[in-house]
Structures are given as structure tokens and as C-alpha cells.
Design a protein around this motif. Structure first.
Motif, short mmCIF file in Angstrom:
data_model
loop_
_atom_site.label_atom_id
_atom_site.label_comp_id
_atom_site.label_asym_id
_atom_site.label_seq_id
_atom_site.Cartn_x
_atom_site.Cartn_y
_atom_site.Cartn_z
N ARG A 123 0.83 -1.20 0.00
CA ARG A 123 0.00 0.00 0.00
C ARG A 123 0.87 1.26 0.00
NH1 ARG A 123 -2.10 -0.33 4.73
NH2 ARG A 123 -3.21 -2.23 4.22
N ALA A 124 1.91 1.28 0.83
CA ALA A 124 2.80 2.45 0.90
C ALA A 124 3.54 2.66 -0.42
CB ALA A 124 3.80 2.28 2.04
N ALA A 125 4.01 1.57 -1.04
CA ALA A 125 4.71 1.69 -2.32
C ALA A 125 3.78 2.24 -3.39
CB ALA A 125 5.28 0.34 -2.74
N GLU A 126 2.54 1.78 -3.41
CA GLU A 126 1.57 2.29 -4.39
C GLU A 126 1.32 3.79 -4.17
OE1 GLU A 126 0.23 0.89 -6.99
OE2 GLU A 126 0.91 -1.15 -6.66
N GLN A 127 1.17 4.18 -2.91
CA GLN A 127 0.90 5.58 -2.60
C GLN A 127 2.09 6.47 -2.91
OE1 GLN A 127 -0.27 5.28 1.50
NE2 GLN A 127 -2.40 4.80 1.00
N ALA A 128 3.30 5.97 -2.71
CA ALA A 128 4.51 6.78 -2.87
C ALA A 128 5.14 6.65 -4.25
CB ALA A 128 5.53 6.39 -1.81
N ARG A 129 4.58 5.84 -5.10
CA ARG A 129 5.17 5.58 -6.42
C ARG A 129 5.47 6.86 -7.20
NH1 ARG A 129 2.59 1.27 -10.68
NH2 ARG A 129 4.52 0.85 -11.82
N GLU A 130 4.60 7.82 -7.12
CA GLU A 130 4.79 9.07 -7.86
C GLU A 130 6.06 9.80 -7.43
OE1 GLU A 130 2.37 12.62 -5.90
OE2 GLU A 130 1.12 10.83 -6.09
N VAL A 131 6.51 9.61 -6.21
CA VAL A 131 7.72 10.27 -5.73
C VAL A 131 8.92 9.86 -6.58
CG1 VAL A 131 9.33 10.44 -3.78
CG2 VAL A 131 6.86 10.52 -3.38
N LEU A 132 8.93 8.62 -7.02
CA LEU A 132 10.04 8.12 -7.83
C LEU A 132 10.10 8.78 -9.21
CD1 LEU A 132 9.84 4.33 -7.01
CD2 LEU A 132 11.66 5.92 -6.34
N HIS A 133 9.02 9.38 -9.63
CA HIS A 133 8.96 9.98 -10.96
C HIS A 133 8.89 11.51 -10.91
CE1 HIS A 133 8.46 6.00 -12.63
NE2 HIS A 133 7.59 5.76 -11.66
N THR A 134 9.24 12.08 -9.77
CA THR A 134 9.17 13.53 -9.57
C THR A 134 10.57 14.09 -9.45
OG1 THR A 134 7.14 13.14 -8.32
CG2 THR A 134 8.12 15.32 -8.15
N LYS A 135 10.81 15.20 -10.14
CA LYS A 135 12.11 15.87 -10.01
C LYS A 135 12.17 16.58 -8.67
CE LYS A 135 14.26 16.82 -14.27
NZ LYS A 135 14.88 17.84 -15.09
N PRO A 136 13.30 16.45 -7.97
CA PRO A 136 13.44 17.20 -6.71
C PRO A 136 13.45 18.69 -6.98
CG PRO A 136 15.14 15.50 -6.91
CD PRO A 136 14.44 15.58 -8.24
N GLU A 137 12.83 19.43 -6.08
CA GLU A 137 12.84 20.88 -6.19
C GLU A 137 14.18 21.39 -5.68
OE1 GLU A 137 9.52 22.29 -3.98
OE2 GLU A 137 8.08 21.23 -5.23
N ARG A 138 14.62 22.52 -6.19
CA ARG A 138 15.88 23.13 -5.74
C ARG A 138 15.57 24.32 -4.85
NH1 ARG A 138 20.18 19.83 -6.62
NH2 ARG A 138 19.78 18.67 -8.50
#
Length: 151
Positions: A123-138
Motif C-alpha cells: 500500500r505504501a509503495a503504491e501511494q509513494a510511487r509518484e515520488v520516484l517519478h518527480t524531479k526534486p525541487e531546488r
């Protein structure tokens, strides 16, 4: 290494994670790490078995070993699902030992615990999956800050 990888496997994975391209050939890995190709081969075989590295056929039939964001998600899901076999085995033990024995109670508690953990990780991996595809903000001091993963 702290997560249980051998030193060479951890070095190979770190080398792949820290290259801008996210992929290298075996010879590039051997050269960067100053080790034999056989050492690379053994480490890569383990990493592939854990779904942490993907093999792609590169130029001149050379394999490239790739790490990407989706692989990390897939490895997390696979790890969570590997508990399913342990849950099943524990529940078979309950049936064999009889449901009212102390050993069967222990096995049932283990099965329930692992089942809960597996579901929670999935469940946590599904919810957080988008984090892996997001560019970090500077920030103004140019250090990476993760983008918010929750909406």
C-alpha cells in the motif's frame, strides 16, 4: 551493505545509482570499480534476481545494466510479495500442528504479522510511487529537496 548486500554488490549498485545515465556496461563497471569482470557478473546476477537492475542489449551486443525509478518500485513490491510464501507455509504449519497448540499459535501470529507487513508495504509503495517519478525541487542554496509525495 547495511541492508544485507555483499560489499561488491553494494559497490556495483551504488556505481549504477550515481552515474548520470543510470546504466553502464560490465566493462565500464569493472573499470570504474577496478575489479574483475567476474566480480561484476556475480554482483549483477544477484541484483537482477532481486529486480534491482535490468539488463538491456546495448550497442555491439554489449549488455547494459540499468537502474531506474520503476525498478526500485518493482523490487519493493516483489520483496513484499515474497512474504506471501512465508505466510502460506506458517499457515500450513498451523494446520499440521493443530490450531490449539502453542507452536500453532506462534505460527499463526507470525503469519498474521507478515501478512499485515506485506500489505502495508504494498500500500505504501503504491501511494509513494509518484515520488520516484518527480524531479526534486531546488532551494535557494541549490540543495535538492524532495517534492511532496502526498496530495
Amino acid at each position: 551493505m547495511a541492508s544485507g548486500l555483499t560489499k561488491m554488490t553494494a559497490r556495483v549498485l551504488t556505481c549504477l545509482f550515481t552515474t548520470d545515465a543510470g546504466s553502464l556496461t560490465a566493462s565500464q563497471l569493472a573499470q570504474r570499480l577496478q575489479v574483475s569482470p567476474a566480480s561484476i557478473s556475480k554482483a549483477i546476477a544477484f541484483l537482477e534476481s532481486q529486480s534491482l537492475v535490468r539488463r538491456e542489449r546495448g550497442e555491439r551486443r554489449r549488455d547494459r545494466y540499468v537502474v531506474d525509478d520503476e525498478l526500485f518500485y518493482q523490487a519493493t513490491i516483489a520483496s513484499a510479495r515474497s512474504n506471501d510464501q512465508l505466510v502460506e507455509t506458517a499457515r500450513q504449519g498451523v494446520a499440521i500442528l493443530g490450531p490449539h497448540t502453542p507452536a500453532a499459535n506462534r505460527l499463526e501470529n507470525i503469519a498474521r504479522f507478515l501478512d499485515f507487513i506485506s500489505e502495508s508495504i504494498t500500500r505504501a509503495a503504491e501511494q509513494a510511487r509518484e515520488v520516484l517519478h518527480t524531479k526534486p525541487e531546488r532551494t535557494s542554496d541549490d540543495t535538492a529537496q524532495p517534492s511532496p509525495g502526498r496530495g
